[in-house]
Design an enzyme around this catalytic site. Structure first.
Site, short mmCIF file in Angstrom:
data_model
loop_
_atom_site.label_atom_id
_atom_site.label_comp_id
_atom_site.label_asym_id
_atom_site.label_seq_id
_atom_site.Cartn_x
_atom_site.Cartn_y
_atom_site.Cartn_z
N TYR A 18 -1.75 -69.63 -19.58
CA TYR A 18 -1.03 -69.29 -18.37
C TYR A 18 -1.94 -69.52 -17.15
O TYR A 18 -3.04 -70.05 -17.28
CB TYR A 18 -0.49 -67.87 -18.46
CG TYR A 18 0.49 -67.72 -19.61
CD1 TYR A 18 1.58 -68.57 -19.73
CD2 TYR A 18 0.31 -66.75 -20.60
CE1 TYR A 18 2.47 -68.46 -20.79
CE2 TYR A 18 1.20 -66.64 -21.67
CZ TYR A 18 2.27 -67.50 -21.76
OH TYR A 18 3.15 -67.40 -22.82
N ARG A 59 -7.03 -59.73 -20.33
CA ARG A 59 -6.88 -60.48 -21.58
C ARG A 59 -7.45 -61.88 -21.40
O ARG A 59 -7.11 -62.58 -20.45
CB ARG A 59 -5.41 -60.57 -22.01
CG ARG A 59 -5.21 -61.47 -23.24
CD ARG A 59 -3.89 -61.23 -23.95
NE ARG A 59 -4.10 -60.34 -25.09
CZ ARG A 59 -3.26 -60.25 -26.13
NH1 ARG A 59 -2.16 -60.97 -26.16
NH2 ARG A 59 -3.51 -59.44 -27.13
#
Length: 376
Positions: A185, A233
């Protein structure tokens, strides 16, 4: 009495996790215009009664264009706060700290849901495709659209979008925030040399590729209370010799710690260059070594993920110092009573000694009912 590391509390800033088992963020693809629906409440109700030590709500878009799919949750405006507050109330009423994963999907946005193929949306889809963005005009794979390369001004706007979403998360009652910097992402794509071909202040050297991530970390840290934990993350490795390695992520983690990150949630993979690359090798605990090395070398708390499937395995991760928390997704979906069964497997004297009495009663009664049915 048997001593279990898995069932000892863990405190970060002002938040105490009653045990080390955390529900991973799992996309449900059930939102409408980014808003919580009944499905989300049903999904999380199971885990609010499970005895986990913490929970993280799925990847939530900080902008409308930052959603993975049209069905993903969002926090890009105040009208989305009320639904998320219903989820935080569920967990907090049962003593479980709950966080939210703030995300921007970048060049992997504008995707169909998994049951619709998970590929890029077409112009004829019920919700038409939207423009995707990235560090460079390089598609995720050959079948995906070429993203718009963000300008420095547009990057600054997205940094503020993360901060604004974090402020809304605080208003919704979340106990902590996680920033999604993994799985190909937007933030990960800036970090990885497989996707970032820039030669300005946001690309070229490792330090410049880290700049966007560090700006987001600092902005979110400022946007939330100093007492609130902040997770990040990572994709610890790209599983590609030309991509990020664990040494790069140790360097990033140390820098993120200086920017106010408290816990590194260590996953891996999710990014491709112009051609598809090798699959990630998967076996129980396959990503735990990443969490262990980051914890050891960057001197930061970590959360381990990756096919953690039973209580003994989870206990070993914590007891051996590989991570401070373990996050489970698929295993908790299959068995929301994982914490109870882990306590049994570890031969702890009684669930009441490691789980709140309410959970212990609920799960013990469930076992009694199931046993009664088996005897019939």
């Amino acid at each position: 009495m048997t001593v279990s590391k898995l069932f000892t509390p863990f405190t970060i800033r002002s938040v105490t996790f009653p045990n080390r088992i955390v529900l991973s963020p799992m996309c449900q693809y059930a939102a409408v215009e980014g808003e919580v629906k009944d499905w989300h409440l049903a999904h999380h109700s199971r885990f609010a009664l499970s005895g986990v030590g913490g929970a993280i709500v799925e990847a939530t878009g900080v902008t409308k264009e930052g959603r993975i799919t049209p069905g993903c949750l969002g926090l890009w405006h105040g009208g989305q706060i009320e639904g998320l507050a219903r989820i935080t109330k569920l967990y907090r009423s049962h003593g479980i700290p709950v966080g939210i994963q703030l995300a921007h999907a970048g060049r992997k946005a504008s995707s169909a849901a998994p049951w619709d193929g998970a590929g890029p949306l077409s112009a004829s889809a019920p919700e038409a495709a939207w423009r995707t963005v990235g560090p460079s005009p390089i598609a995720h794979t050959l079948t995906w659209p070429t993203p718009h390369a963000l300008s420095a001004e547009e990057i600054a706007e997205i940094v503020e979008s993360f901060a604004a979403a974090a402020r809304r998360a605080v208003e919704a009652g979340f106990d902590f925030v996680e920033v999604h910097g993994a799985h190909g992402y937007l933030l990960h794509s800036f970090l990885s040399p497989l996707a970032n071909m820039r030669n300005d202040g946001y690309g070229g050297t490792a330090e410049k590729r880290m700049r966007f991530a560090l700006e987001v970390a600092a902005a979110v840290r400022t946007a939330i209370p100093s007492t609130m934990p902040l997770f990040w993350r990572v994709s610890a490795v790209d599983h590609d010799p030309q991509g990020l390695g664990i040494g790069d992520t140790v360097q990033l983690s140390a820098a993120l710690k200086q920017s106010g990150i408290d816990v590194i949630d260590a996953s891996s993979g999710g990014i491709n260059g112009p051609i598809a690359r090798a699959n990630i090798p998967q076996h129980p605990g396959h990503q735990v070594p990443f969490a262990a090395q980051i914890r050891r070398e960057a001197d930061i708390a970590t959360m381990a993920v990756g096919l953690i499937v039973d209580g003994a395995q989870a206990e070993n991760v914590i007891a051996h110092g590989s991570a401070d928390l373990v996050a489970l997704g698929r295993e908790l979906l299959a068995d929301p009573a994982f914490a109870y069964r882990a306590a049994q497997a570890l031969k702890l004297p009684s669930p009441e000694q490691v789980l709140p009495a309410q959970f212990a009663f609920y799960l013990t009664r469930r076992e009694q009912v199931l046993s009664a049915f088996k005897r019939q």
